[in-house]
Motif scaffolding. Structure first.
Motif, PDB file in Angstrom:
ATOM      1  N   GLY A  32      48.229  84.698  12.840  1.00 45.98           N
ATOM      2  CA  GLY A  32      49.189  84.534  11.757  1.00 45.98           C
ATOM      3  C   GLY A  32      48.607  83.777  10.584  1.00 45.98           C
ATOM      4  O   GLY A  32      47.636  83.023  10.726  1.00 45.98           O
ATOM      5  N   THR A  33      49.214  83.993   9.412  1.00 49.82           N
ATOM      6  CA  THR A  33      48.820  83.225   8.234  1.00 49.82           C
ATOM      7  C   THR A  33      49.996  82.385   7.750  1.00 49.82           C
ATOM      8  O   THR A  33      51.160  82.787   7.877  1.00 49.82           O
ATOM      9  CB  THR A  33      48.353  84.131   7.080  1.00 49.82           C
ATOM     10  OG1 THR A  33      49.477  84.793   6.484  1.00 49.82           O
ATOM     11  CG2 THR A  33      47.330  85.152   7.566  1.00 49.82           C
ATOM     12  N   VAL A  34      49.662  81.207   7.220  1.00 50.40           N
ATOM     13  CA  VAL A  34      50.644  80.300   6.638  1.00 50.40           C
ATOM     14  C   VAL A  34      49.997  79.613   5.441  1.00 50.40           C
ATOM     15  O   VAL A  34      48.766  79.567   5.332  1.00 50.40           O
ATOM     16  CB  VAL A  34      51.120  79.225   7.642  1.00 50.40           C
ATOM     17  CG1 VAL A  34      51.889  79.851   8.803  1.00 50.40           C
ATOM     18  CG2 VAL A  34      49.944  78.413   8.167  1.00 50.40           C
ATOM     19  N   GLN A  44      51.640  76.478  17.968  1.00 49.35           N
ATOM     20  CA  GLN A  44      50.294  76.352  18.503  1.00 49.35           C
ATOM     21  C   GLN A  44      50.286  75.532  19.790  1.00 49.35           C
ATOM     22  O   GLN A  44      49.593  75.875  20.759  1.00 49.35           O
ATOM     23  CB  GLN A  44      49.377  75.720  17.459  1.00 49.35           C
ATOM     24  CG  GLN A  44      49.078  76.652  16.282  1.00 49.35           C
ATOM     25  CD  GLN A  44      48.140  76.012  15.281  1.00 49.35           C
ATOM     26  OE1 GLN A  44      48.471  75.017  14.649  1.00 49.35           O
ATOM     27  NE2 GLN A  44      46.955  76.583  15.144  1.00 49.35           N
ATOM     28  N   ALA A  45      51.061  74.467  19.802  1.00 44.11           N
ATOM     29  CA  ALA A  45      51.122  73.622  21.002  1.00 44.11           C
ATOM     30  C   ALA A  45      51.714  74.378  22.180  1.00 44.11           C
ATOM     31  O   ALA A  45      51.296  74.194  23.329  1.00 44.11           O
ATOM     32  CB  ALA A  45      51.943  72.371  20.709  1.00 44.11           C
ATOM     33  N   ALA A  46      52.667  75.246  21.902  1.00 44.77           N
ATOM     34  CA  ALA A  46      53.348  75.970  22.977  1.00 44.77           C
ATOM     35  C   ALA A  46      52.555  77.162  23.499  1.00 44.77           C
ATOM     36  O   ALA A  46      52.684  77.532  24.670  1.00 44.77           O
ATOM     37  CB  ALA A  46      54.719  76.441  22.502  1.00 44.77           C
ATOM     38  N   LEU A  51      47.723  82.148  20.131  1.00 39.33           N
ATOM     39  CA  LEU A  51      48.056  82.087  18.706  1.00 39.33           C
ATOM     40  C   LEU A  51      46.883  81.521  17.916  1.00 39.33           C
ATOM     41  O   LEU A  51      46.395  80.429  18.203  1.00 39.33           O
ATOM     42  CB  LEU A  51      49.287  81.218  18.473  1.00 39.33           C
ATOM     43  CG  LEU A  51      49.658  80.950  16.999  1.00 39.33           C
ATOM     44  CD1 LEU A  51      50.014  82.250  16.274  1.00 39.33           C
ATOM     45  CD2 LEU A  51      50.798  79.941  16.896  1.00 39.33           C
ATOM     46  N   THR A  52      46.446  82.280  16.930  1.00 37.40           N
ATOM     47  CA  THR A  52      45.427  81.827  15.979  1.00 37.40           C
ATOM     48  C   THR A  52      46.060  81.789  14.598  1.00 37.40           C
ATOM     49  O   THR A  52      46.757  82.736  14.202  1.00 37.40           O
ATOM     50  CB  THR A  52      44.219  82.775  15.963  1.00 37.40           C
ATOM     51  OG1 THR A  52      43.685  82.877  17.282  1.00 37.40           O
ATOM     52  CG2 THR A  52      43.148  82.257  15.017  1.00 37.40           C
TER      53      THR A  52
END
Length: 280
Positions: A32-34, A44-46, A51-52
């Motif tokens: 994903g992008t943000v 990310q923690a979950a 997830l990248t």
């Protein structure tokens, strides 16, 4: 649903965020992008290595966009679905908007999406196919007062994607344009930008957009149902060209297309009258 790797722009909020959550919970991998990495630390923690996240603003330009897309494919090996989701709404009559606001809107909603596709297509071709989902809106087929520049970007990207779908079909790359109606994504109350109003438009249809951030305005669509329908298109053997979501989206588009066809038919005689004479 088969497990896949998805590339999604704008996963910090709205449809992009919810899509990422649903996909990750089902065991898919998401790139994903943000614009702000801190906005997805909880995801990310979950979900760890599933997830990248890349930092990207769609106005950063073609070089930056291509670098992120190239890095995503290099790390993932294969990306099955590219989702152009990032964008925002800009509202106000055309003369109420500044040149800077107009350029930023088009650079984000139109050029940014085009650049994502251009960067991804060589990888999709090389791997033998894939899918592209373009998140648009019913505003890509219908218009509203006070949304001229927003409509311009959405009509533009729909034209681009429809033509590109024909270009990419021989390579096994399917394209779907998603046209949601209203939903509780925070699009209106959070990301929407409204021009500084001119008194000349007080009491005119264009002035209705000045209330767009009003949280009391109702939404029709169920976000989870809409996202689930988007994801489900990827399991179809052939990509649907368009996916209308929400009864309001259907009505707006149906009315707009019906009116446009009626107007075209009313001018048929004039259109045919301008042909060169047929050869004997």
């Amino acid at each position: 649903m088969s497990q896949r790797t998805w590339f999604i722009t704008g996963i910090s909020s709205g449809f992009g965020r919810r899509m990422a959550e649903i996909l990750l919970n089902d065991g898919n991998r998401v790139v994903g992008t943000v614009r702000d990495l801190g906005s997805v630390r909880d995801l990310q923690a979950a979900h760890g290595d599933h997830l990248t996240v890349h930092c990207l603003d769609l106005t950063d330009g073609a070089q930056a966009i291509t670098a992120v897309v190239d890095a995503a494919f290099a790390a993932a090996g294969r990306i099955d679905v590219v989702v152009n989701n990032a964008g925002y709404g800009l509202f106000g009559a055309a003369e109420e908007l500044t040149d800077e606001q107009i350029v930023h809107q088009i650079d984000t909603n139109l050029l940014g999406s085009i650049r994502i596709v251009r960067a991804a297509v060589p990888h999709l071709r090389a791997q033998g196919g894939g899918r592209i989902l373009q998140i648009s809106t019913y505003g890509g087929q219908a218009t509203n007062p006070g949304a001229s520049v927003y409509n311009a970007g959405k009509w533009g990207i729909e034209g681009f994607m429809e033509a590109t779908a024909a270009d990419l079909a021989p390579f096994g790359i399917g394209v779907t344009i998603v046209e949601p109606g209203s939903a509780g994504t925070g699009f209106r109350t959070g990301g929407a930008r409204v021009a500084e109003s001119l008194a000349a438009y007080d009491g005119t249809p264009a002035a209705m957009v000045r209330r767009i951030k009003d949280p009391s305005l109702p939404s029709v669509g169920d976000v989870d149902k809409m996202v689930t329908a988007m994801i489900a298109t990827v399991d179809r053997p052939e990509a649907p060209r368009r996916l209308a979501l929400g009864s309001d989206s259907y009505r707006y588009m149906h009315d707009a297309l019906t009116a446009r066809l009626s107007e075209l038919e009313s001018g048929k005689e004039t259109a045919f009258s301008t042909d060169l004479p047929k050869a004997d």
